[in-house]
Write a protein that holds these residues in place. Sequence first.
Motif, PDB file in Angstrom:
ATOM      1  N   PRO A 504       0.847  -1.293  -0.003  1.00 51.70           N
ATOM      2  CA  PRO A 504      -0.077   0.030   0.092  1.00 51.70           C
ATOM      3  C   PRO A 504       0.946   1.210  -0.072  1.00 51.70           C
ATOM      4  O   PRO A 504       0.529   2.136  -0.710  1.00 51.70           O
ATOM      5  N   ALA A 505       1.950   1.202   0.758  1.00 50.19           N
ATOM      6  CA  ALA A 505       2.994   2.479   0.652  1.00 50.19           C
ATOM      7  C   ALA A 505       3.284   2.781  -0.890  1.00 50.19           C
ATOM      8  O   ALA A 505       3.520   3.938  -1.091  1.00 50.19           O
ATOM      9  N   THR A 506       3.886   1.655  -1.333  1.00 47.27           N
ATOM     10  CA  THR A 506       4.144   1.891  -2.839  1.00 47.27           C
ATOM     11  C   THR A 506       3.382   2.169  -3.819  1.00 47.27           C
ATOM     12  O   THR A 506       3.435   3.116  -4.866  1.00 47.27           O
ATOM     13  N   THR A 507       2.095   1.820  -3.484  1.00 49.29           N
ATOM     14  CA  THR A 507       0.967   2.334  -4.422  1.00 49.29           C
ATOM     15  C   THR A 507       0.702   3.773  -4.075  1.00 49.29           C
ATOM     16  O   THR A 507       0.430   4.594  -4.871  1.00 49.29           O
ATOM     17  N   ALA A 508       0.740   4.243  -2.974  1.00 48.95           N
ATOM     18  CA  ALA A 508       0.645   5.606  -2.640  1.00 48.95           C
ATOM     19  C   ALA A 508       1.475   6.282  -3.146  1.00 48.95           C
ATOM     20  O   ALA A 508       1.313   7.560  -3.742  1.00 48.95           O
ATOM     21  N   VAL A 509       2.797   5.983  -3.196  1.00 43.71           N
ATOM     22  CA  VAL A 509       3.990   6.564  -3.995  1.00 43.71           C
ATOM     23  C   VAL A 509       3.559   6.889  -5.243  1.00 43.71           C
ATOM     24  O   VAL A 509       3.831   8.053  -5.884  1.00 43.71           O
ATOM     25  N   GLN A 510       3.235   5.971  -6.014  1.00 46.38           N
ATOM     26  CA  GLN A 510       3.093   5.811  -7.288  1.00 46.38           C
ATOM     27  C   GLN A 510       1.974   6.868  -7.499  1.00 46.38           C
ATOM     28  O   GLN A 510       1.877   7.585  -8.507  1.00 46.38           O
ATOM     29  N   GLN A 511       0.749   7.032  -6.928  1.00 46.40           N
ATOM     30  CA  GLN A 511      -0.194   7.789  -7.347  1.00 46.40           C
ATOM     31  C   GLN A 511       0.025   9.259  -7.012  1.00 46.40           C
ATOM     32  O   GLN A 511      -0.160  10.192  -7.697  1.00 46.40           O
ATOM     33  N   SER A 512       1.040   9.560  -6.108  1.00 37.63           N
ATOM     34  CA  SER A 512       1.460  11.051  -5.646  1.00 37.63           C
ATOM     35  C   SER A 512       2.433  11.461  -6.719  1.00 37.63           C
ATOM     36  O   SER A 512       2.475  12.356  -7.109  1.00 37.63           O
ATOM     37  N   LEU A 513       3.185  10.296  -7.531  1.00 38.98           N
ATOM     38  CA  LEU A 513       3.848  10.764  -8.456  1.00 38.98           C
ATOM     39  C   LEU A 513       3.176  11.288  -9.747  1.00 38.98           C
ATOM     40  O   LEU A 513       3.256  12.312 -10.158  1.00 38.98           O
ATOM     41  N   HIS A 514       1.778  10.775  -9.822  1.00 35.43           N
ATOM     42  CA  HIS A 514       1.030  11.129 -11.031  1.00 35.43           C
ATOM     43  C   HIS A 514       0.287  12.658 -10.590  1.00 35.43           C
ATOM     44  O   HIS A 514       0.340  13.407 -11.591  1.00 35.43           O
ATOM     45  N   GLY A 515      -0.038  12.645  -9.275  1.00 38.29           N
ATOM     46  CA  GLY A 515      -0.407  13.962  -8.830  1.00 38.29           C
ATOM     47  C   GLY A 515       0.596  14.995  -9.232  1.00 38.29           C
ATOM     48  O   GLY A 515       0.115  16.211  -9.559  1.00 38.29           O
ATOM     49  N   LEU A 516       1.880  14.785  -8.815  1.00 40.13           N
ATOM     50  CA  LEU A 516       2.866  15.974  -9.015  1.00 40.13           C
ATOM     51  C   LEU A 516       3.174  16.062 -10.550  1.00 40.13           C
ATOM     52  O   LEU A 516       3.311  17.399 -10.948  1.00 40.13           O
ATOM     53  N   SER A 517       3.157  15.052 -11.186  1.00 41.91           N
ATOM     54  CA  SER A 517       3.304  15.351 -12.686  1.00 41.91           C
ATOM     55  C   SER A 517       2.147  16.293 -13.285  1.00 41.91           C
ATOM     56  O   SER A 517       2.325  16.875 -14.229  1.00 41.91           O
ATOM     57  N   TYR A 518       0.968  15.897 -12.862  1.00 40.89           N
ATOM     58  CA  TYR A 518      -0.140  16.765 -13.249  1.00 40.89           C
ATOM     59  C   TYR A 518      -0.062  18.039 -13.057  1.00 40.89           C
ATOM     60  O   TYR A 518      -0.322  18.984 -13.636  1.00 40.89           O
TER      61      TYR A 518
END
Length: 545
Positions: A504-518
């Motif tokens: 779950p922690a790596t999933t959250a990091v992945q999604q936060s990367l998408h938020g930052l790139s947006y």
Amino acid sequence: MELSSSFIHFTNPSTSTSSPCNHYSFSSSFSPFPIQIHTKNLKFANPTCPNHRIFAVAVDPQGPQQELPKNSPQRLLRELAERKRGTAPKKKFPPKKFILRPPLDDKRLAERFLNSPQLSLKAFPLLSSCLPSSRLNNADKTWMDEYLLEAKQALGYPLEPSENFGDDNPAKQFDTLLYLAFQHPTGERTKARHVRSGHTRLLFLGQYVLELALAEFFLQRYPRESPGPMRERVYALIGKKHLPKWIKAASLQNLVFPFDDMDKLKRMEREPPVKSVFWALFGAIYLCFGMPEVYRVLFEVFGMDPEAEDCQPRERRQLEDVDYVSVEFEGKKLSWQEVAAYKPPEDALFAHPRLFRACVPPGMHRFRGNIWDYESRPQVMRALGYPLKMEDRIPDITKARNIELGLGLQLCFLHPSKHKFEHPRFCYERLEYLGQKIQDLVMAERLLMKHLDAPGLWLQERHRRTLMNKFCGRYLRDKHLHRFVIYAEDVQEKFEHNRKMRNPATTAVQQSLHGLSYAVYGKPDVRRLMFEVFDFEQIQPKAVV
């Protein structure tokens, strides 16, 4: 063919003296010659006598010489067929809707796609993919003539036909999409394939448009709030049980239920059609007018109030936030008009500068130059293909953007166990919340443009299976980026060796990367990360080890 029959007269000695009636035997046979009937001096003394008995004997036309032996396989098969014919129940044929039709041949399939409105707009591929698969017929135009003006008036749009717009304006297709938006699955017109498929594709897109619009709004309106209360606010506005009151506030209930009183319907009969129409409506508005119009319809037409008492999150213990927020958020709450009308300056650092400031606190500059910044940041940026090449008039803008991008990346890898209890916003939670929503919308747009002939329910299942949490974290781990997550010292070993905590922690990091790139580069960079860097669709060739 010949039917020959003969009556054979015989007497029963036991009854010949007591009864004048005789007994007769009747035999028949079929032959390929004309019919002949032979009688032998028949005289019925008493035609109504009950002792007249006629025996019918069927004779095999092939003759006894072709009688099969008892152990012959052909005879056994014939007896089995006769037994089945007598005992087998009548077959129940399935309804026509469950009978598989033969596939179209290549010529007819090509004609169907080339004549479809879905391939008519080259300048707007997403809008084109949501048009009906075939042209609207007279029944569709009858509904539009009767109800469309009422719908446009309730939503605050001009009553002129949208066909009057130019070909370069996506609003030209608004009448068609608005018609599809109101054709919910329990309506009259959903038996038509192009209507049913068009409506489900619109609602599939609209649900993610709504989620992203409200996520951006609440992130900017409440810059210190964690995602938990924001999710409750979103549900209080667009939760399934709250949608009927918004439809009624806009006087659209007669278009959703033209023959029923919505207030008298049961909840299970009322909520699904309203939810379907509501989502599809915002899918159509987003395609034709963009995100600012979504905010106008939400807060002006439907009258949603984020400060209403029933829209407030439940009370919970809040961590004290001692860190600063950006100047534009200090001491005020942004209204929906400010969010909808905001346009970044010409020389802005980011594609969405206000959204970046809402998710990345200014205090992150204290982490600039630490060990992670020197050792881990270059490896992460190399794996993600950052920084992207940008054409800026001033070189200092490029340098400042890259510095902010590095701080945002460090925030994406900052687990809540590290600083959250002293500094609640120094973790990836707000970027994760934004990343979830933009990730859902980007994948939905990708599936709509990729599968032109697929109904919305199939796309929904494909979307869910592609973006399952375990897969998102797995793609990050395949790039070996999970090694750079910053945990607290007392829990680091647990997260690194326990997959139920690590995934779950790596999933959250992945999604936060998408938020930052947006926030930094916009939606195109989210597509690049999802489909080129992390390969969410798993279609790129893999290296052979």
